[in-house]
Every structure is written in structure tokens, then in C-alpha cells.
Design an enzyme around this catalytic site. Structure first.
Site, PDB file in Angstrom:
ATOM      1  N   CYS A  95       0.836  -1.204   0.000  1.00 49.72           N
ATOM      2  CA  CYS A  95       0.000   0.000   0.000  1.00 49.72           C
ATOM      3  C   CYS A  95       0.871   1.254   0.000  1.00 49.72           C
ATOM      4  CB  CYS A  95      -0.920   0.001   1.219  1.00 49.72           C
ATOM      5  SG  CYS A  95      -1.998   1.454   1.303  1.00 49.72           S
ATOM      6  N   GLY A 207      -3.275  -7.115  -9.992  1.00 49.19           N
ATOM      7  CA  GLY A 207      -3.152  -5.882 -10.768  1.00 49.19           C
ATOM      8  C   GLY A 207      -3.709  -5.982 -12.168  1.00 49.19           C
ATOM      9  N   GLY A 228      -9.169  -7.584  -7.664  1.00 52.83           N
ATOM     10  CA  GLY A 228      -9.620  -6.586  -6.715  1.00 52.83           C
ATOM     11  C   GLY A 228     -10.899  -5.924  -7.157  1.00 52.83           C
TER      12      GLY A 228
END
Length: 334
Positions: A95, A207, A228
Site C-alpha cells: 500500500c 493488478g 480486486g
């Protein structure tokens, strides 16, 4: 222990993958590995554990993602997570937000592989469940292939066997977290080469993966994939994960069936004083691209946010999406 569930994971996402989101996702897939939002070690040790760490047994397999850089604190937090019944403890080293950097954790730790190794070793020594690491392919000017290899090999020496690699570098200064998910270019080939160099490690790609077809392509080269925002914003793609990714029979689940299966959970949540919108905010994308999808979202957005909203609001939305109704605008489409 290597989880076959790593073949398909739903990413930890702040403010998104809470316990209600995970229960909903579990209605669509029994096999995908689910992750909590990131929780700092300090919060685990000193905070409201039921609020921060509580989960339903049906959420398994389930991993707890921790943030931190103090090996002793992370060891305590990992032990607490294991005692609560999590199947895996994951350390966030990816992050890039300013708040995370100020706490000296997240992606900035890629500059300190020895510290990450010490954190992983302490976490592993404190409890019995696997410890994994989620990282980027690099940060700032420390983004060569040799930098990534050095980081992975240093941390692997501490006993970590599983790495989730977001195939973008992170710029710690100058880009927002949102821009860091979009601006740095994806480099899947670098992650493929990492796996080629270290076939003994479990390497999961994160990703830019948007579809199950994308996932299948990457799985020809890697041990697993992690979706995600695509899994969150278009959750019905999870309905084919068990059959397509894991080769197992899956219950034929329509969108309406998945929501109807949520009604007992919704009722229990409301009975404990919760609000309907705590749950329905996670289902808004279920009819993505479908006729009446916009009407479904509008109904929940307008009705479910009321403090007195009951499960009937969700039942009405299901009927509206499936069969239409007086509130349907015939021009509506997702």
C-alpha cells in the site's frame, strides 16, 4: 501448507472487503480465498476485535491482512488472528498511501527487505498458520528486476513461501493511491520471470485482471491470481470461479438466488441493530451490464440507506431486477 485456494483470491481492499462483503462473495464462490481489509497491528492489539476482526465461519478460507513494521507487535497480532481462526496471515508491503507510509508500513517497507524478513519470522514463530506477503514489483527508483529479486529472496529466507505481487511499481511521492493503481504500467512478464527463477515459491499475480479469461491466461504461468476492483464492481464473475478455475461442480447460482440466500444474514444483522445499507452497498454491482441493472441499483440507493429499511427493500430489489415493476424505467440498462 499451500492452499489451492490461492489459485483465485479476492484482494484486500480498504473500506470494501468487510465481513458483509465477504459473506456476499461467499454466496458466489466456495473456493476463492477471501481477504480482510488491512488492519494495523496496533489496532488488532488494542482495538475492538469483534468490530475489526469478527467474521462468520462461512467465510473460510479467509486470510487476515496486517499492516505494521514492528516484529514484536506483528507477532502478537498474528497470534491473535490465528487464535480467532483465520487461515492465513498476510503482511501488507504494497500500500502506497501517505497515511500508511507515515506509520512506516506498506510499500515503503520494500526498501527494507531485512526488516520485512524479521517481521515475517516473528509472525511465523508466534503462531501456526501460514504467513504470506503482498508487495509491488518495486518502489520509486528502487524498481529494477534485481531489486525485486533481492527483496523476494531476502524475505523468503525468513520462511515465507507465498508472495502476492502487484505487477506495478509504486511511487511513494507524487501519486495518490488511486493513481498508483492506474498510472505505473503493468509488467506481468516481470512476475512471470520471478516465478521462473523461484519455482519453489508460490507466486500470485495482482493488478489489472478484469475477467476470468484474463485469470486463466495468467494461471498458465503462475500459481494464482488475485482480483480486486473487478471482483467487487462486477461480483457475478465470481459465480463461475469454482467450476472454471477449480474444476469443481458449483451450485447453479443466479443473481437472484445469490441475493435471496443473503436474506437470513440480512435479518440477523438488522436484529443486532445494524443497517441494511451496511450490506447492500456491496451488492450494487451484481446486475452490472444487465437489463434493469440501473433500476436495481437505484432502488437500493434510494431505499436501503434509510435507517428503518428492512430486508423487504432487498426483496423488492430482487424482484425488480428479475421481473421489472412499477418503478422500472423501461429505458433503464446497466
Amino acid at each position: 501448507m499451500q492452499y489451492q485456494a490461492h489459485r483465485f483470491c479476492v484482494a484486500p481492499m480498504m473500506d470494501w472487503t468487510d465481513r458483509h462483503c465477504r459473506v456476499f462473495h461467499r454466496r458466489l464462490t466456495k473456493r476463492a480465498l477471501l481477504y480482510t481489509e488491512m488492519v494495523t497491528a496496533d489496532a488488532v492489539i488494542h482495538g475492538d476485535r469483534e468490530r475489526l476482526l469478527g467474521f462468520s465461519n462461512e467465510e473460510h478460507p479467509l486470510a487476515l491482512q496486517l499492516g505494521g513494521s514492528d516484529p514484536a507487535k506483528l507477532a502478537v497480532a498474528a497470534r491473535i488472528g490465528a487464535e480467532l481462526g483465520y487461515d492465513e496471515i498476510n503482511l501488507n508491503v504494497g500500500c502506497p498511501s501517505d497515511r500508511v507510509q507515515e506509520g512506516r508500513f506498506g510499500a515503503c517497507l520494500m526498501a527494507e527487505p531485512q526488516l520485512v524478513a524479521a517481521c515475517v519470522a516473528a509472525m511465523r514463530d508466534s503462531q501456526p498458520v501460514p504467513v504470506t506477503v503482498k508487495c509491488r514489483i518495486g518502489i520509486d527508483d528502487q524498481d529494477s528486476e534485481s531489486d525485486l529479486t533481492r527483496f523476494i529472496e531476502t524475505v523468503a529466507e525468513s520462511g515465507c513461501r507465498t508472495f502476492i505481487v502487484h505487477a506495478r511499481k509504486a511511487w511513494l511521492k507524487g501519486l495518490s493511491p488511486k493513481e498508483n493503481r492506474e498510472v505505473p504500467p503493468l509488467d506481468y512478464q516481470r512476475v512471470y520471470r520471478l516465478k521462473d527463477r523461484r519455482p519453489d515459491l508460490t507466486i500470485i499475480l495482482n493488478g489489472g485482471i478484469e475477467t476470468i479469461e484474463d485469470a486463466q491466461t495468467h494461471l498458465q504461468h503462475l500459481d494464482g491470481v488475485m482480483l480486486g476492483r473487478a471482483a467487487y464492481q462486477n461480483p457475478y464473475l465470481l459465480a463461475c470461479v469454482d467450476s472454471v478455475i477449480f474444476g469443481e461442480p458449483s451450485d447453479p447460482t443466479t443473481r437472484g438466488d445469490a441475493l435471496a440466500a443473503m436474506l437470513p444474514y440480512v435479518g440477523a444483522h438488522l436484529a443486532k441493530g445494524g443497517r441494511l445499507s451496511n450490506i447492500t452497498r456491496h451488492v450494487l454491482g451484481l446486475y452490472h451490464g444487465q437489463p434493469r441493472g440501473r433500476a436495481f441499483r437505484r432502488h437500493l440507493s434510494e431505499r436501503a440507506t434509510d435507517a428503518s429499511a428492512t430486508a423487504n427493500v432487498l426483496s423488492e430489489a430482487i424482484a425488480l431486477a428479475q421481473y421489472g415493476g412499477e418503478r422500472q424505467d423501461r429505458s433503464d440498462a446497466a
